[in-house]
Design a protein around this motif. Structure first.
Motif, PDB file in Angstrom:
ATOM      1  N   ASN A  33      53.611  42.016  43.952  1.00  0.00           N
ATOM      2  CA  ASN A  33      53.022  41.196  44.823  1.00  0.00           C
ATOM      3  C   ASN A  33      52.117  41.810  45.893  1.00  0.00           C
ATOM      4  O   ASN A  33      51.747  42.902  45.668  1.00  0.00           O
ATOM      5  N   GLY A  34      51.374  40.618  46.784  1.00  0.00           N
ATOM      6  CA  GLY A  34      50.151  41.045  47.253  1.00  0.00           C
ATOM      7  C   GLY A  34      50.036  39.972  48.495  1.00  0.00           C
ATOM      8  O   GLY A  34      50.952  39.092  48.534  1.00  0.00           O
ATOM      9  N   ILE A  35      49.520  40.493  49.601  1.00  0.00           N
ATOM     10  CA  ILE A  35      49.230  39.489  50.801  1.00  0.00           C
ATOM     11  C   ILE A  35      47.752  39.182  51.276  1.00  0.00           C
ATOM     12  O   ILE A  35      46.809  40.530  51.036  1.00  0.00           O
ATOM     13  N   THR A  36      47.460  38.226  51.592  1.00  0.00           N
ATOM     14  CA  THR A  36      45.862  37.998  51.941  1.00  0.00           C
ATOM     15  C   THR A  36      46.218  36.955  52.932  1.00  0.00           C
ATOM     16  O   THR A  36      47.129  36.559  53.467  1.00  0.00           O
ATOM     17  N   THR A  37      44.841  36.434  53.483  1.00  0.00           N
ATOM     18  CA  THR A  37      44.622  35.776  54.774  1.00  0.00           C
ATOM     19  C   THR A  37      43.886  34.597  54.313  1.00  0.00           C
ATOM     20  O   THR A  37      43.196  34.667  53.414  1.00  0.00           O
ATOM     21  N   VAL A  38      44.199  33.228  54.872  1.00  0.00           N
ATOM     22  CA  VAL A  38      43.737  32.199  54.450  1.00  0.00           C
ATOM     23  C   VAL A  38      42.076  32.198  54.663  1.00  0.00           C
ATOM     24  O   VAL A  38      41.640  33.012  55.432  1.00  0.00           O
ATOM     25  N   GLY A  39      41.260  31.858  53.492  1.00  0.00           N
ATOM     26  CA  GLY A  39      39.945  31.541  53.634  1.00  0.00           C
ATOM     27  C   GLY A  39      39.250  32.992  52.930  1.00  0.00           C
ATOM     28  O   GLY A  39      37.977  32.994  52.586  1.00  0.00           O
ATOM     29  N   LYS A  40      39.950  33.870  52.499  1.00  0.00           N
ATOM     30  CA  LYS A  40      39.481  35.077  51.878  1.00  0.00           C
ATOM     31  C   LYS A  40      39.416  34.848  50.334  1.00  0.00           C
ATOM     32  O   LYS A  40      40.317  33.985  49.976  1.00  0.00           O
ATOM     33  N   THR A  41      38.813  35.854  49.553  1.00  0.00           N
ATOM     34  CA  THR A  41      39.020  35.806  48.268  1.00  0.00           C
ATOM     35  C   THR A  41      39.745  37.036  47.770  1.00  0.00           C
ATOM     36  O   THR A  41      39.747  38.079  48.298  1.00  0.00           O
ATOM     37  N   PHE A  42      40.751  36.635  46.870  1.00  0.00           N
ATOM     38  CA  PHE A  42      41.966  37.643  46.505  1.00  0.00           C
ATOM     39  C   PHE A  42      41.754  38.125  45.107  1.00  0.00           C
ATOM     40  O   PHE A  42      41.653  37.098  44.236  1.00  0.00           O
ATOM     41  N   ARG A  43      42.024  39.279  44.828  1.00  0.00           N
ATOM     42  CA  ARG A  43      42.154  39.815  43.267  1.00  0.00           C
ATOM     43  C   ARG A  43      43.328  40.337  42.959  1.00  0.00           C
ATOM     44  O   ARG A  43      43.817  41.264  43.927  1.00  0.00           O
ATOM     45  N   VAL A  44      43.959  40.331  41.730  1.00  0.00           N
ATOM     46  CA  VAL A  44      44.851  41.055  41.357  1.00  0.00           C
ATOM     47  C   VAL A  44      44.621  41.414  40.019  1.00  0.00           C
ATOM     48  O   VAL A  44      44.315  40.475  39.215  1.00  0.00           O
ATOM     49  N   VAL A  45      44.797  42.848  39.238  1.00  0.00           N
ATOM     50  CA  VAL A  45      44.478  43.261  38.245  1.00  0.00           C
ATOM     51  C   VAL A  45      45.750  43.417  37.354  1.00  0.00           C
ATOM     52  O   VAL A  45      46.848  43.784  37.863  1.00  0.00           O
ATOM     53  N   CYS A  46      45.519  42.800  36.307  1.00  0.00           N
ATOM     54  CA  CYS A  46      46.687  42.924  35.099  1.00  0.00           C
ATOM     55  C   CYS A  46      45.937  43.952  33.930  1.00  0.00           C
ATOM     56  O   CYS A  46      44.908  43.545  33.171  1.00  0.00           O
ATOM     57  N   GLN A  47      46.850  45.106  33.760  1.00  0.00           N
ATOM     58  CA  GLN A  47      46.196  45.961  32.530  1.00  0.00           C
ATOM     59  C   GLN A  47      47.165  45.638  31.326  1.00  0.00           C
ATOM     60  O   GLN A  47      48.377  45.856  31.587  1.00  0.00           O
ATOM     61  N   VAL A  48      46.487  45.259  30.182  1.00  0.00           N
ATOM     62  CA  VAL A  48      47.409  44.916  29.046  1.00  0.00           C
ATOM     63  C   VAL A  48      46.864  46.034  28.118  1.00  0.00           C
ATOM     64  O   VAL A  48      45.889  46.252  27.657  1.00  0.00           O
ATOM     65  N   THR A  49      48.350  46.723  27.554  1.00  0.00           N
ATOM     66  CA  THR A  49      48.216  47.938  26.582  1.00  0.00           C
ATOM     67  C   THR A  49      48.930  47.401  25.309  1.00  0.00           C
ATOM     68  O   THR A  49      49.835  47.092  25.508  1.00  0.00           O
ATOM     69  N   SER A  50      48.144  47.752  24.194  1.00  0.00           N
ATOM     70  CA  SER A  50      48.756  47.678  22.828  1.00  0.00           C
ATOM     71  C   SER A  50      49.330  46.116  22.653  1.00  0.00           C
ATOM     72  O   SER A  50      50.358  46.047  21.770  1.00  0.00           O
TER      73      SER A  50
END
Length: 120
Positions: A33-50
């Motif tokens: 999970n993550g938290i951000t504020t209205v109006g911002k740009t948000f990024r979340v990374v997903c690493q996929v292996t094999s």
């Protein structure tokens, strides 16, 4: 046992070992999970292996299909940046309605990320 059958047997063992390693090592790593504020740009990374990356899915279970070129400024609210085996979901101009669960999917593995949005 002839040399040819010995070599064939070893080759088959290596193929099976490789197949099993690929199957059992499939993994997706990311924050929960993550938290951000209205109006911002948000990024979340997903690493996929094999395993093969299938996609990021938004709140309505729609696949995020925009993969912009590195020199392109995307206009879409949701898009995916790719670097090696890392797939970053980007949400531009976050709104309160963007809070909720997003899914990163591989061939055999699925992980859910929950985004919390704070008002300014």
């Amino acid at each position: 046992m002839s040399i040819a059958s010995f070599v064939e047997r070893k080759r088959n063992q290596r193929m099976l070992t490789s197949f099993l390693k690929t199957f059992t090592d499939a993994e997706i790593e990311m924050l929960r999970n993550g938290i951000t504020t209205v109006g911002k740009t948000f990024r979340v990374v997903c690493q996929v292996t094999s395993e093969r990356f299938v996609g990021w899915y938004d709140l309505d279970d729609n696949r995020v299909t925009k993969f912009p070129d590195p020199d392109e400024l995307p206009e879409e609210k949701y898009y995916v940046e790719v670097r090696g085996n890392s797939y970053t979901l980007v949400i531009q101009k976050v709104a309160v309605a963007d809070g909720g669960n997003y899914t990163c999917r591989g061939d055999r593995t699925v992980k859910v990320f929950t985004l919390y949005v704070e008002c300014k």
